[in-house]
Scaffold this active site. Structure first.
Site, PDB file in Angstrom:
ATOM      1  N   TYR A 161      19.342  16.808  30.960  1.00  7.37           N
ATOM      2  CA  TYR A 161      17.894  17.288  29.631  1.00  7.37           C
ATOM      3  C   TYR A 161      17.200  16.431  28.998  1.00  7.37           C
ATOM      4  O   TYR A 161      15.401  17.612  28.959  1.00  7.37           O
ATOM      5  CB  TYR A 161      19.511  17.346  27.960  1.00  7.37           C
TER       6      TYR A 161
HETATM    7  P1  NAD Z   1      20.516  24.572  18.409  1.00 12.65           P
HETATM    8  O1  NAD Z   1      21.286  24.779  19.414  1.00 12.65           O
HETATM    9  O2  NAD Z   1      21.504  24.603  17.318  1.00 12.65           O
HETATM   10  O3  NAD Z   1      19.670  25.933  18.327  1.00 12.65           O
HETATM   11  C1  NAD Z   1      18.868  25.689  19.857  1.00 12.65           C
HETATM   12  C2  NAD Z   1      19.352  28.513  19.571  1.00 12.65           C
HETATM   13  O4  NAD Z   1      19.030  28.600  20.669  1.00 12.65           O
HETATM   14  C3  NAD Z   1      20.698  28.183  19.726  1.00 12.65           C
HETATM   15  O5  NAD Z   1      21.042  29.124  18.719  1.00 12.65           O
HETATM   16  C4  NAD Z   1      20.781  29.289  20.582  1.00 12.65           C
HETATM   17  O6  NAD Z   1      21.881  30.256  20.840  1.00 12.65           O
HETATM   18  C5  NAD Z   1      19.137  29.704  21.552  1.00 12.65           C
HETATM   19  N1  NAD Z   1      19.333  29.622  23.034  1.00 12.65           N
HETATM   20  C6  NAD Z   1      19.671  29.162  24.095  1.00 12.65           C
HETATM   21  N2  NAD Z   1      19.335  29.451  24.807  1.00 12.65           N
HETATM   22  C7  NAD Z   1      17.814  30.657  24.030  1.00 12.65           C
HETATM   23  C8  NAD Z   1      17.608  31.711  25.364  1.00 12.65           C
HETATM   24  N3  NAD Z   1      17.709  31.728  26.610  1.00 12.65           N
HETATM   25  N4  NAD Z   1      17.510  32.953  24.964  1.00 12.65           N
HETATM   26  C9  NAD Z   1      17.693  32.548  23.324  1.00 12.65           C
HETATM   27  N5  NAD Z   1      18.567  31.889  22.202  1.00 12.65           N
HETATM   28  C10 NAD Z   1      18.597  30.834  22.677  1.00 12.65           C
HETATM   29  O7  NAD Z   1      19.828  23.348  18.580  1.00 12.65           O
HETATM   30  P2  NAD Z   1      18.708  22.453  17.799  1.00 12.65           P
HETATM   31  O8  NAD Z   1      19.873  21.698  17.323  1.00 12.65           O
HETATM   32  O9  NAD Z   1      18.995  23.888  16.492  1.00 12.65           O
HETATM   33  O10 NAD Z   1      17.885  22.615  18.797  1.00 12.65           O
HETATM   34  C11 NAD Z   1      16.687  23.685  18.328  1.00 12.65           C
HETATM   35  C12 NAD Z   1      15.145  22.903  19.382  1.00 12.65           C
HETATM   36  O11 NAD Z   1      14.948  21.207  18.834  1.00 12.65           O
HETATM   37  C13 NAD Z   1      15.886  23.236  20.705  1.00 12.65           C
HETATM   38  O12 NAD Z   1      14.712  23.141  21.744  1.00 12.65           O
HETATM   39  C14 NAD Z   1      16.033  21.158  21.011  1.00 12.65           C
HETATM   40  O13 NAD Z   1      16.441  21.021  22.971  1.00 12.65           O
HETATM   41  C15 NAD Z   1      14.969  20.866  20.557  1.00 12.65           C
HETATM   42  N6  NAD Z   1      15.727  18.849  19.870  1.00 12.65           N
HETATM   43  C16 NAD Z   1      16.621  19.067  18.990  1.00 12.65           C
HETATM   44  C17 NAD Z   1      16.416  17.706  18.537  1.00 12.65           C
HETATM   45  C18 NAD Z   1      17.741  18.005  17.599  1.00 12.65           C
HETATM   46  O14 NAD Z   1      18.034  16.418  16.744  1.00 12.65           O
HETATM   47  N7  NAD Z   1      18.850  18.518  16.708  1.00 12.65           N
HETATM   48  C19 NAD Z   1      16.087  16.795  18.658  1.00 12.65           C
HETATM   49  C20 NAD Z   1      14.808  17.163  19.472  1.00 12.65           C
HETATM   50  C21 NAD Z   1      15.135  18.174  20.251  1.00 12.65           C
HETATM   51  C1  UGA Z   2      19.582  14.316  19.724  1.00 14.47           C
HETATM   52  C2  UGA Z   2      20.097  15.581  19.679  1.00 14.47           C
HETATM   53  O1  UGA Z   2      21.635  16.346  20.112  1.00 14.47           O
HETATM   54  C3  UGA Z   2      19.654  16.522  20.600  1.00 14.47           C
HETATM   55  O2  UGA Z   2      19.185  17.928  20.848  1.00 14.47           O
HETATM   56  C4  UGA Z   2      17.861  15.975  21.537  1.00 14.47           C
HETATM   57  O3  UGA Z   2      17.545  15.716  21.260  1.00 14.47           O
HETATM   58  C5  UGA Z   2      17.551  14.187  20.877  1.00 14.47           C
HETATM   59  O4  UGA Z   2      18.155  14.179  19.363  1.00 14.47           O
HETATM   60  C6  UGA Z   2      16.197  13.406  20.551  1.00 14.47           C
HETATM   61  O5  UGA Z   2      15.698  12.954  19.784  1.00 14.47           O
HETATM   62  O6  UGA Z   2      15.218  14.290  20.881  1.00 14.47           O
HETATM   63  P1  UGA Z   2      20.908  12.196  20.658  1.00 14.47           P
HETATM   64  O7  UGA Z   2      19.853  11.515  19.598  1.00 14.47           O
HETATM   65  O8  UGA Z   2      21.870  11.875  21.374  1.00 14.47           O
HETATM   66  O9  UGA Z   2      20.280  13.437  20.898  1.00 14.47           O
HETATM   67  O10 UGA Z   2      21.771  11.993  19.103  1.00 14.47           O
HETATM   68  P2  UGA Z   2      23.781  12.219  19.024  1.00 14.47           P
HETATM   69  O11 UGA Z   2      23.844  13.497  19.992  1.00 14.47           O
HETATM   70  O12 UGA Z   2      23.592  12.418  17.548  1.00 14.47           O
HETATM   71  O13 UGA Z   2      23.606  11.489  19.607  1.00 14.47           O
HETATM   72  C7  UGA Z   2      23.400   9.976  19.275  1.00 14.47           C
HETATM   73  C8  UGA Z   2      24.326   8.500  19.493  1.00 14.47           C
HETATM   74  O14 UGA Z   2      25.701   8.878  19.336  1.00 14.47           O
HETATM   75  C9  UGA Z   2      24.221   8.644  20.914  1.00 14.47           C
HETATM   76  O15 UGA Z   2      24.149   8.123  21.304  1.00 14.47           O
HETATM   77  C10 UGA Z   2      25.918   9.251  21.068  1.00 14.47           C
HETATM   78  O16 UGA Z   2      26.400   8.705  22.658  1.00 14.47           O
HETATM   79  C11 UGA Z   2      26.829   8.690  20.204  1.00 14.47           C
HETATM   80  N1  UGA Z   2      27.947   9.425  20.073  1.00 14.47           N
HETATM   81  C12 UGA Z   2      28.047  11.356  19.632  1.00 14.47           C
HETATM   82  C13 UGA Z   2      28.790   9.291  19.964  1.00 14.47           C
HETATM   83  O17 UGA Z   2      29.701   7.783  19.350  1.00 14.47           O
HETATM   84  N2  UGA Z   2      30.131   9.835  19.080  1.00 14.47           N
HETATM   85  C14 UGA Z   2      30.099  11.246  19.413  1.00 14.47           C
HETATM   86  O18 UGA Z   2      30.916  12.206  19.431  1.00 14.47           O
HETATM   87  C15 UGA Z   2      28.447  11.563  19.319  1.00 14.47           C
END
Ligand code: NAD
Ligand code: UGA
Length: 333
Positions: A161
């Protein structure tokens, strides 16, 4: 696009495209833009007719006259009509989970995070969109020594990822660096965003659901992993500023600079709800990093951004949301 900006107070684009609008961050961003009077074209491949979470995420947007929703997959849809007359494109669409990226779904990560992004960039250049803000990730840093990660640090992504997110942001920056490219790019490295409508695979959501339902929580590893958690409203503020700050370009961390362990998150969830959480400990997952911690200096300098919501306050809001919306969101994936 208006040009005024001061710390914690930013202007808004007149017309914007939000990809991933049916998702967690995208739906909040679209809502904030609409509230400020921006016309928003929301694009997402999830069909709200068949996906209850997408439908619920879109619900607050659909009643707004300034919102146009397009259900389309960026991998194959016509891009240019979506972008016409946009001041900014917010590219939030992508496949976001760290752990599943080791499996067969990796092709989907490559397609959505890299190939679809390339199509969007080509379209933005053709339509001469002035600014593209792309969602990158703290995961691009990989394992660190526990200190602050600075944007200039050498990235060492530790999961498939994270490799796709690094490729995605660098692809955007390579486009922007071409001579005469009409689109400037800001790549935001979000640090673990949480709050209402958070994805159900994420830890904060699962800890709160475990506390609310009494069902056990799967803990991958010993719980000493630390994350620089970012509340959704703070993430949205930084994202809007990235579209309107006149000289913003390049990579910017979106994280406050401190971090909290998973065990502490469990403690907060437990105390907010008033119930102990039963833990089912499992092996650590490949590609999970032990610590994330943003250096927040560039976000402050370039965007005037500082997060406003501490973890306890944000988790309370998240818990209240789950309590009010148990049918759709109140479960662990
Ligand atoms: P999310 O899955 O809730 O939202 C992503 C959306 O993108 C989904 O609704 C999905 O259907 C859509 N999507 C995926 N592929 C697509 C495509 N080919 N065409 C059209 N739509 C598409 O995820 P999120 O947590 O809101 O994350 C949004 C973005 O931020 C992602 O790019 C993720 O990698 C990034 N990000 C999220 C976090 C976090 O903590 N949530 C942290 C770092 C980066
Ligand atoms: C999150 C988001 O899921 C990613 O989309 C994003 O890119 C990333 O943050 C980011 O900061 O860039 P992550 O930090 O792994 O990734 O967040 P969580 O999925 O909430 O996991 C956090 C920690 O909780 C990890 O160590 C994971 O192994 C742990 N975890 C998660 C558990 O122990 N149990 C669970 O059911 C889920």
């Amino acid at each position: 696009m208006t040009q005024q900006m001061s710390p914690q107070h930013t202007s808004f684009p007149r017309r914007a495209v939000v990809t991933g609008a049916a998702g967690f961050i995208g739906s909040h961003l679209a809502h904030a833009l609409l509230q400020a009077g921006t016309t928003v074209i929301g694009v997402d491949r999830r069909d709200p007719a068949t996906d209850p979470i997408a439908a619920a995420n879109l619900e607050p947007l659909r009643s707004s006259p300034g919102y146009v929703h397009v259900t389309a997959d960026l991998i194959g849809c016509a891009i240019d009509p979506l972008l016409i007359d946009a001041d900014a494109v917010f590219h939030l669409a992508g496949i976001p989970g760290v752990r599943p990226s080791w499996g067969a779904q990796f092709t989907d990560y490559v397609a959505s995070n890299i190939l679809a992004t390339k199509r969007l960039l080509d379209g933005a250049a053709r339509i001469r969109v002035p600014r593209l803000v792309v969602a990158s990730s703290s995961s691009v840093y990989g394992a660190t020594d526990g200190g602050h990660s600075v944007e200039t640090d050498h990235p060492r992504p530790a999961s498939p990822y994270a490799v796709t997110k690094l490729a995605e942001e660098q692809l955007c920056l390579a486009h922007a660096a071409q001579p005469n490219c009409p689109t400037s790019v800001v790549a935001l490295r979000y640090f673990t965003v949480y709050g209402p409508r958070q994805r159900t695979d994420m830890f904060t959501h699962r800890a709160l659901v475990a506390a609310l339902t009494g069902k056990p929580l799967r803990l991958y590893g010993d719980g000493h992993q630390r994350r620089d958690f970012t509340y959704i409203d703070d993430a949205v503020t930084a994202t809007v500023a990235a579209a309107t700050a006149p000289d913003a370009h390049g990579v910017i961390n979106v994280g406050g600079g401190s971090n909290v362990s998973l065990l502490e998150v469990i403690g907060i969830a437990s105390s907010l709800v008033g119930r102990d959480i039963e833990l089912h400990q499992e092996n650590p997952r490949h590609g999970d990093v032990l610590v994330t911690r943003a250096h927040p200096g560039r976000a402050h300098e370039v965007l005037g951004w500082k997060p406003q919501i501490d973890l306890h306050t944000g988790m309370r809001a998240h818990m209240e949301f789950l309590t009010a919306e148990p049918a759709v969101y109140g479960r662990a994936a």
